[in-house]
Write an enzyme that holds these catalytic residues in place. Structure first.
Site, short mmCIF file in Angstrom:
data_model
loop_
_atom_site.label_atom_id
_atom_site.label_comp_id
_atom_site.label_asym_id
_atom_site.label_seq_id
_atom_site.Cartn_x
_atom_site.Cartn_y
_atom_site.Cartn_z
N GLU A 69 -11.88 9.75 -6.76
CA GLU A 69 -11.97 9.78 -5.30
C GLU A 69 -11.37 11.07 -4.75
O GLU A 69 -11.91 11.68 -3.82
CB GLU A 69 -11.26 8.56 -4.70
CG GLU A 69 -11.37 8.52 -3.18
CD GLU A 69 -10.76 7.27 -2.57
OE1 GLU A 69 -10.01 7.40 -1.58
OE2 GLU A 69 -11.04 6.17 -3.08
N GLU B 28 -7.86 -2.79 2.23
CA GLU B 28 -7.13 -1.58 2.61
C GLU B 28 -7.34 -1.25 4.09
O GLU B 28 -6.40 -0.95 4.83
CB GLU B 28 -7.59 -0.40 1.74
CG GLU B 28 -6.82 0.88 1.98
CD GLU B 28 -7.34 2.06 1.15
OE1 GLU B 28 -6.94 3.19 1.45
OE2 GLU B 28 -8.15 1.82 0.22
N GLU C 119 -10.50 11.97 10.79
CA GLU C 119 -9.64 10.89 11.29
C GLU C 119 -8.91 11.26 12.59
O GLU C 119 -8.17 12.24 12.64
CB GLU C 119 -8.60 10.51 10.23
CG GLU C 119 -7.76 9.32 10.65
CD GLU C 119 -6.83 8.82 9.57
OE1 GLU C 119 -6.04 7.90 9.85
OE2 GLU C 119 -6.90 9.33 8.43
N LYS D 107 -13.34 13.96 -2.52
CA LYS D 107 -12.87 14.42 -1.22
C LYS D 107 -12.75 15.95 -1.15
O LYS D 107 -12.72 16.52 -0.06
CB LYS D 107 -11.54 13.74 -0.87
CG LYS D 107 -11.72 12.27 -0.51
CD LYS D 107 -10.41 11.55 -0.30
CE LYS D 107 -10.66 10.11 0.14
NZ LYS D 107 -9.43 9.31 0.26
N LYS E 75 0.83 -1.20 0.00
CA LYS E 75 0.00 0.00 0.00
C LYS E 75 0.86 1.25 0.00
O LYS E 75 1.80 1.37 0.79
CB LYS E 75 -0.93 0.03 1.22
CG LYS E 75 -1.80 1.28 1.26
CD LYS E 75 -2.74 1.31 2.45
CE LYS E 75 -3.60 2.57 2.41
NZ LYS E 75 -4.53 2.69 3.55
#
Length: 452
Positions: A437, A303, A259, A441, A209
């Site tokens: 994506e 993920e 987050e 965002k 990743k």
């Protein structure tokens, strides 16, 4: 009992300062406080002319803080040494046992790379004055630091700061921003190249990743007030962390991010795995279907599981116990929704915030796995300096701390606004879908700017 008006609270705080005496064996850092009647916190901050200006609001706490001025500034610029930072941190924590004394600041995404001027690789401020809201209770605080100034000098500095407070006024009305131009780093062609490099079987076997990101630079011909912009943003995403740092009039960094890096209370730690993204639906039925698709999607689930496992692995040596949710849930924001797993740990005695930041930051949700090869790829290939984007921002004191990951964020400079977004590239990632994506965002902040 009714809380006093701001003018009366200021007088009361001034009286406390003028009559204050330092007791034998007192802590060298002291905080004085008075209650005050309700004031819109972010509007109060925007009205002040003193720098730095700092704002913090937790994601799931009824607390909001505006802070101005400085009585201690820890700035780590180009040459940052982790041992030096750790020693400074431990030294500072020992100066007071008052659990209300806080240091606000942040750590850049990559301490081995260059960072933004004024922000540095890491910077933490003990503010001179704070306005704090906890639920419906408001307090005006002044911090005193007797480690570097004489008693008389420190009292005089604090009195001057209080006398210099500007009267609160409503936030400047939002005005629509005329966008004069836009540029992306990396651009779409380069983005496709990078995604193809990361998803090449030989590369991804060793580095499963890499979180690639993009800086979108918007050219503007007028001034944007960062606090008006942040207030509009938090109205759209109330279930996010909201914070801002403005060390001078020239530059501000604001974020409205979902987050959490971690929250610590004594030896109890809360963190999370946040990775895997889809859009919101146009109605409740479609929204629910999209959430279920996200939960069922192999690429996104993989993920999120990678992030969960990495966090558990780095916390295990620091903890007596680490527990993580086995299955993800969906965290919903205004335009997108994420896969989310809660993680809780009981820390070993003596583990401090600096060790936690070193272990957890950058998380696999913003860097990649394994950490070092992913970071090296980003450092060499991404093409711009992330600075505090995807960095760790928050506060610490002796007993508790909280840090968020600054993923939905903007850096405001004269003539331009820089927006940031990233996407985790793993097996099965497609460049066009990941580019979309990034656009998703940025939807919330772009809609605010163009609607202002």
């Amino acid at each position: 009992m009714t809380a006093p008006l701001l003018s009366h609270a200021i007088k009361s705080l001034t009286d406390k300062l003028t009559s204050f005496t330092l007791q034998p064996h007192s802590d060298p850092i002291i905080q004085l406080s008075v209650t005050v009647s309700a004031i819109p916190v972010i509007a109060w901050l925007a009205a002040q002319s003193t720098y730095p200006r700092i704002y913090w609001k937790g994601r799931d706490t009824e607390e909001e803080v505006a802070a101005i001025g400085c009585c201690k500034d820890f700035f780590f610029g180009d040459d940052v040494d982790d041992l030096e930072m750790s020693a400074e941190y431990q030294k500072q924590r020992a100066l007071t046992n008052n659990q209300d004394v806080r240091y606000y600041g942040g750590v850049a995404f990559d301490r081995k790379n260059e960072s933004w001027p004024e922000f540095g690789k890491a910077r933490f401020i003990l503010p001179r004055i704070e306005l704090r809201r906890s639920g419906n209770e408001f307090k005006l605080l002044v911090n005193l630091n007797f480690t570097e100034n004489s008693f008389e000098e420190e009292i005089a500095y604090a009195l001057h700061a209080i006398a210099s407070l500007d009267k609160p006024k409503p936030l400047a009305p939002p005005n629509k921003v005329a966008l004069m131009g836009r540029s992306d780093k990396p651009d779409r062609y380069r983005w496709t190249e990078l995604v193809n490099q990361v998803t090449h079987p030989k590369f991804i076997k060793e580095t499963p990743k890499v979180v690639l990101s993009r800086q979108t630079q918007l050219e503007i011909n007028e001034q944007v007030d960062p606090w008006t912009l942040l207030a509009c943003w938090q109205g759209r995403n109330p279930n996010s962390f909201q914070f801002g740092f403005q060390f001078s009039p020239e530059s501000a960094f604001i974020s409205c991010t979902p987050e959490r890096l971690y929250r610590r209370r004594q030896r109890e730690l809360f963190t999370e795995a946040l990775a895997g993204t889809t859009v919101r639906g146009i109605n409740q039925e479609q929204d629910k279907a999209l959430a279920q698709e996200l939960l069922d999607d192999t690429k996104n689930s993989h993920e999120n599981q990678l992030v969960r496992q990495q966090i558990v692995d780095v916390l295990n040596p620091l903890s007596h116990y680490v527990g993580a949710e086995e299955f993800p849930t969906v965290l919903k924001l205004s335009h997108i929704q994420h896969l989310h797993r809660s993680i809780r740990a009981e820390l070993k005695a003596g583990v401090n915030d600096f060790q936690l930041i070193q272990a957890l930051h950058p998380t696999p949700a913003v860097g990649g796995l394994p950490k070092e090869p992913a970071m090296n790829f980003i450092r060499q290939q991404e093409g711009y300096v992330r600075g505090w984007y995807a960095g760790a921002c928050g506060y610490f004191n002796k007993h508790e701390s909280e840090f968020a990951v600054a993923i939905r964020s903007a850096r405001i400079e004269p003539g331009r606004i820089n927006l940031f977004a990233g996407a985790g590239i793993v097996t099965g990632s497609e460049a066009d879908k990941e580019w979309s994506e990034l656009e998703n965002k940025l939807t919330t902040i772009l809609s605010i700017l163009t609607e202002l």
